[in-house]
Design a protein around this motif. Structure first.
Motif, PDB file in Angstrom:
ATOM      1  N   CYS A 150       0.830  -1.215   0.000  1.00  0.00           N
ATOM      2  CA  CYS A 150       0.000   0.000   0.000  1.00  0.00           C
ATOM      3  C   CYS A 150       0.857   1.254   0.000  1.00  0.00           C
ATOM      4  O   CYS A 150       0.516   2.246  -0.650  1.00  0.00           O
ATOM      5  N   LEU A 262      -5.243   3.940   1.922  1.00  0.00           N
ATOM      6  CA  LEU A 262      -5.215   2.785   1.023  1.00  0.00           C
ATOM      7  C   LEU A 262      -5.255   1.480   1.812  1.00  0.00           C
ATOM      8  O   LEU A 262      -5.956   0.530   1.433  1.00  0.00           O
ATOM      9  N   TYR A 263      -4.517   1.414   2.903  1.00  0.00           N
ATOM     10  CA  TYR A 263      -4.472   0.188   3.703  1.00  0.00           C
ATOM     11  C   TYR A 263      -5.826  -0.077   4.358  1.00  0.00           C
ATOM     12  O   TYR A 263      -6.291  -1.227   4.417  1.00  0.00           O
ATOM     13  N   THR A 266      -8.145  -1.421   1.813  1.00  0.00           N
ATOM     14  CA  THR A 266      -7.798  -2.813   1.514  1.00  0.00           C
ATOM     15  C   THR A 266      -8.366  -3.749   2.567  1.00  0.00           C
ATOM     16  O   THR A 266      -8.939  -4.801   2.243  1.00  0.00           O
TER      17      THR A 266
END
Length: 321
Positions: A150, A262-263, A266
């Motif tokens: 990420c 982003l993480y 996810t």
């Protein structure tokens, strides 16, 4: 009307399928539990960091950065999250549909100016089929969320944004609310929207794997009653003393926020996939149980009818004799 042998074979086939769906449901439930733990461990840090940064940018008049400046959109990118495998209901179809709708809004730019970051095999295949440019292969990230991966993606996107190769970046993913509810979300990644302060999601349920409506309502009411008994704590005032200087602070906070956004997406997508698959397999198992009940009833009726016909033949033969 099917024969007894055909019905018996059908029952055996449905029972075999039911064993598979039941096992897949248990596997998805186990994976969902691990995904919930990962979100629970990461969420407080991500929430507080985003709150600090956005409040800081909104409260300081001279707090400007290249990542928060709006500019005319000539190139746009979408970070889209899906799964690598099927049998998870409408999880992938909903994501792909929203991606197509979002891309349609930028049709005037041309497909050469639309870039897709596909997190998952399903969306990667669909994006290629639709003729969009893709930024690479990130299929492994859909099954195994990785902070380092990420960070690399966030760095690449951030550098393209600074260099002017991208003017807007959006994320499309499922926000995990509970085992029975996943919200399809379209969120702006860059530029950072300082006008929209993060709202803490108190409805997020990371403790339960149950998906029935009654169980969800019971847990929600129980949670609300326990929250009333707790003493409310007022948040600290958002007053900042900037050291050593504002640019240094922003240069450290903004990349960390981008990595975590982003993480978080996810982890949300991964947990939502397992929850959707668990619900789909539970529904399939329930349908198999209902089908077995109907087949057994049909088998018993046919068997009883065959016995009755044989008795009538015997009785009729004895009378004639």
């Amino acid at each position: 009307m099917p024969s007894l042998k055909e019905i018996k074979n059908r029952i055996a086939s449905v029972q075999s399928t039911r064993k598979i769906t039941s096992a897949m449901k248990m596997v998805a439930s186990s994976k969902l539990h691990h995904a919930q733990v990962m979100i629970e461990n990461m969420l407080p840090y991500e929430t507080m960091l985003e709150h600090i940064l956005k409040t800081f940018l909104a409260s300081e008049a001279d707090a400007t950065t290249v990542f928060s400046q709006e500019r005319p959109v000539k190139n746009v990118a979408f970070v889209v999250y899906s799964s690598n495998s099927s049998l998870c209901g409408g999880f992938n179809a909903n994501v792909i549909k929203m991606m197509a709708q979002a891309a349609e809004e930028y049709n005037h730019l041309g497909k050469d100016h639309i870039l897709i970051y596909p997190i998952g095999r399903k969306v990667a295949e669909k994006a290629t089929k639709m003729g969009f440019r893709t930024a690479g292969n990130f299929n492994d990230l859909a099954d195994k969320p990785n902070v380092a991966a990420c960070i690399e993606i966030a760095k690449e996107i951030g550098q393209k944004f600074v260099d002017g190769e991208l003017d807007r970046v959006e994320m499309i993913y499922h926000h995990f609310k509970s085992a029975g509810s996943q919200i399809l979300t379209r969120k702006t990644f860059l530029p950072i929207d300082i006008t929209e302060e993060l709202k803490s999601d108190k409805e997020r349920d990371l403790t339960s794997n149950v998906v029935t409506k009654k169980a969800q309502e019971y847990l929600k009411n129980k949670k609300q009653s326990s929250e009333r008994e707790q003493v409310e704590v007022k948040p600290l005032a958002d007053i900042f003393i900037v050291e050593p200087d504002m640019n240094t602070v922003l240069s450290q906070l903004i990349p960390k926020l981008a990595h975590l956004m982003l993480y978080t997406a996810t982890l949300d997508s991964n947990a939502s996939e397992h929850a959707a698959r668990m619900v789909a397999m539970q529904t399939a198992t329930d349908n198999a149980d209902e089908l077995l009940r109907e087949l057994n009833l049909q088998y018993n009726k046919s068997r009883q009818q065959a016995i009755t016909n044989e008795l009538l033949d015997i009785v009729g033969g004895s009378v004639n004799n």
